[in-house]
Design an enzyme around this catalytic site. Sequence first.
Site, PDB file in Angstrom:
ATOM      1  N   GLY B 712       1.336  -1.302   0.241  1.00 17.98           N
ATOM      2  CA  GLY B 712       0.061  -0.091  -0.315  1.00 17.98           C
ATOM      3  C   GLY B 712       1.084   1.760  -0.092  1.00 17.98           C
ATOM      4  O   GLY B 712       2.412   1.111   0.498  1.00 17.98           O
ATOM      5  N   GLU B 715      -1.460   6.335   1.901  1.00 14.78           N
ATOM      6  CA  GLU B 715      -0.376   7.426   3.709  1.00 14.78           C
ATOM      7  C   GLU B 715       0.375   7.659   3.660  1.00 14.78           C
ATOM      8  O   GLU B 715       0.221   8.539   3.996  1.00 14.78           O
ATOM      9  CB  GLU B 715      -1.870   6.528   4.239  1.00 14.78           C
ATOM     10  CG  GLU B 715      -3.294   6.037   4.363  1.00 14.78           C
ATOM     11  CD  GLU B 715      -4.392   5.293   4.860  1.00 14.78           C
ATOM     12  OE1 GLU B 715      -3.728   3.781   4.540  1.00 14.78           O
ATOM     13  OE2 GLU B 715      -4.767   5.917   6.016  1.00 14.78           O
TER      14      GLU B 715
END
Lengths: 87, 755, 159
Positions: B712, B715
């Site tokens: 990921g 973020e």
Amino acid sequence: MAMVIVPAPLRDLCGGAARLDVAGATLEELLRNVDALCPGFYGRVIENGQVRPEVAVAINGEAANYPLFEPLSPGSEVTIIPAIGGG
Amino acid sequence: MTTTERSPYKVIGTRPIRPDGVEKVTGKAQYGADVRLPGMIHGRLLRSPHAHAYIRRIDTSAAEKMPGVLAVLTHHDFPAARDEMQELGEGAVNLKELSDNILASDKVLYRGHAVAAVAALSPHQAEEALKKIVVEYEVLPPVLDVMDAMRPDAPLLSETRFTREMTGQKSEKPSNIASHLQFKSGDVEAAFAEADAIVERDYTTKMVHQGYIEPHNATASWNADGTITIWTSTQGPFVVRAQVAEVLRHPISTIRVIPMEIGGGFGGKIPIYLDPVAALLSKKSGRPVKVLMSRTDVFEASGPTSGTHIALKVGVKDGVITAVKADLAYEAGAYAGSPVGAGALMMLSPYNIENFQIDGYDVVVNKPKTSAYRAPGAPAAAFAIESALDELAHKIGADPLELRKKNTAREGTRRVDGTAFPRIGHEECVDAALNSAHYRSPIEGPNRGRGVASGYWINAGMQSSVVAAVNTDGTVNLIEGSTDIGGTRASLAMQLAETLGLPFDVIRPTVADTDSVGYNDVTGGSRTTFASGMAVHEAGLDIQRQMRERAAKGWGVAADAVSYADGRVTLKTDSETKELSFAEIAKKAASTGGPIVGRGSLTARGAGAAYATHIVDVEVDPDTGKVTILRYTAVQDVGTAIHPSYVEGQIQGGVVQGIGWALNEEYYYDDDGRMANSSYLDYRMPTALDVPMIDAVLVEVPNPGHPYGVRGVGEVPIVPPLAAIANAIADATGHRFTSLPMSPRRVVEELHGLS
Amino acid sequence: MARTQVQSRINGVDTDFLCEPRQSVLEVLRDELGLTGSKEGCNNGNCGACSVLLNGRVVNSCCVLGVELEGAELTTIEGIGNPDKLHPLQQAFLEEAALQCGICTPGFIVSAKALLDAEPHPDEHRVRFWLAGNLCRCTGYDKIVRAVLKAADQMPEKV
């Protein structure tokens, strides 16, 4: 055997121990076995058959919605952490 | 730029045009506010002008008689909510608080808190009717700052809230501190006693907003058969469905949520605000109802992230960080649930530190209930620790990146909760930063400085479910349930193309509604390309298997005698080689057993953590206080970059949000709890003119937990910028800023000792 | 409230419509004419998501009244390029991945078109200055600026 890492606020329940090596094929079994050593521990983590809403269980560092029957491989590290949300 | 060596992939790592792109550049894509239905009317909400007050009476009779008004709603129209926690998607929510936040029952807890709603033929008629609603308030003193709210004599938001400990114990007296948590290891005091150098400071950050350009919206139709259809912009249609079902006490199976295109979210479009209101207005009026927030509503009454106060003490000995003591207090807003736990868990994660005690406090204040904002909780914590490390590096004469390298966490290092890290990429990020052209270049000129900082985010897996249907022309419809907030149709279609050995453009991805695909958790936690990508891979393998079976059947051999590769099924024997292409098998599906459909449905594990290290050069104008970002380099371990342009885009976007947080953005309140800057003009997010190009350096260390090594990426890019910029300003001016934002006014005041 | 008849030319089509005097051009486009490509981000001229060309000049359509369109020529995102032949800006936005969520994209393309119509070959600073009235929260502007510069490379020299 899996390793349960006891969060600082719960160590009093466990005679001050920071880590416990405990048997358990599933998360449920593991936490029950910890509870046998440290009475009250299970109820600090599980409520009504679910992980309490304000905490999360991390297995090998990964926080997830683990079901109680999540199988644990030997050598797994289980920690209790605050609940985390991502953006 | 990327540091990849030769790629084993054909599609992954390329930069095709996204499947939904043409619709979006021509204005045809349908976002939530674009919904128009036959008979549709318009809903608007009345919001509290007070930050803290009891509601004594609401009189809607005059509003009901206004022209065009077809329905008026207050909290009395909601079913009674149970005061209990329930898991409804991303984290547990208290059902009564969820309901009260949508329409206040007995008490308003922040300015902008909704108290009533009207549906009328036109939006203007609805707005005029709102003015006729009479609400009698008993105004209470508000508490707006986290430290004020923790004082024993602070006004209480709730008389029934007690401080919960991780032990299950509760405080004796009610408190605004909803909970306290702690991580502890080693002997902190002894380590401080032996330290060569110590930095001890308080750091503060202000409440800030995600700033997505599209305001919240919901259109609902309460249908004649009792089912509810909702069109909305959300990061998680299944979360909307679950939360609406709870608030309205309506069976989940009778609610269908259609996710429209979403104009940004960053975590802020996970909670629901308008959907149950639109549904009940529709029930009352017998019409479909569209409800929109204004920009001011979005600022005052959606879910920004916490203002924070962090008291931090860090000690080093012989260049090793030996002790950390941190008290983190985060504003939760009106109801409990700040991301302080994440901040506490993650602040030290780039490092290997033996002795620490971290205490976290979740504190309610009279401001909107916070929700997730990109790596929730981590940026403020990183602002504190990464600023302190910079100061320590200067104190002991070490290069700030070398200090980070020397203390880096590696595989086997224990995180503060005690878990050993798997293979992680922080050291690689620091090395790449050390070796970057940017870091090796000189920084010259008056009032200029350079700063660095690292960051960590845990990443999520969670549940994803997809279906892939093979068409007779050899194309594949990919039906997925993760709303596409920044190019995930592309990143998922690319993974299916790779799995099937097909070109990218034969995969046709569609984001389906909650009736049309299996359950999917939210697009959030940096999980979609990772977790939905795993589901896509599984669906691709399922199709491969069926393709092999079809071909083998035709050739009269066992399925395991044939192989699938590069979009072809092959049978090799000593005497011959037979081949059928994907398209040929697809074309004959009707006569070989019917439609070929693959499925992937899973709870993804092995997300793997994300690390980043950033370098920034700034120039500070000592007269005006303006800080100019001269150059910015963001190094990040991205696993495998599926579509490198969109990975870079995530990093660049996160960095610029971080620049805004560092330099300008804040919720500015007056003493009565009124937000004074609830417009874009006054909130002042970065514009194109405020920032330079952002150089994203992709370090690709494939994640072993994913078939294509995905990690990921969305973020962590917002974690380092706050401290990196503060460190650069300190380098430029010699002054250490410990409070955000470092706005022109604050910079001038502090540099000239005026504050 | 009484509605006024307005005659205008929108995206090259003579368009008559009725609107209330208090309705903005953005409301007319979205609610009366079904042209939803222009987006509402703030409704007070701060974000540029509703940018349109009014007689060739960029305006925030939320800050102009519908009745002001009487006799005016308006171009919205729906009047720029089409799926068969995209405007070079639209093509460049796709190729450069200059959009993530896409909500600000119509406004950026309209605004950038006005720039390239007037100045076919701006430099980076000029692009950033011109686009400072359009907010994007996803991209950090890097790829948007690159896309506009790339489209500018394809613009003919102004005669």
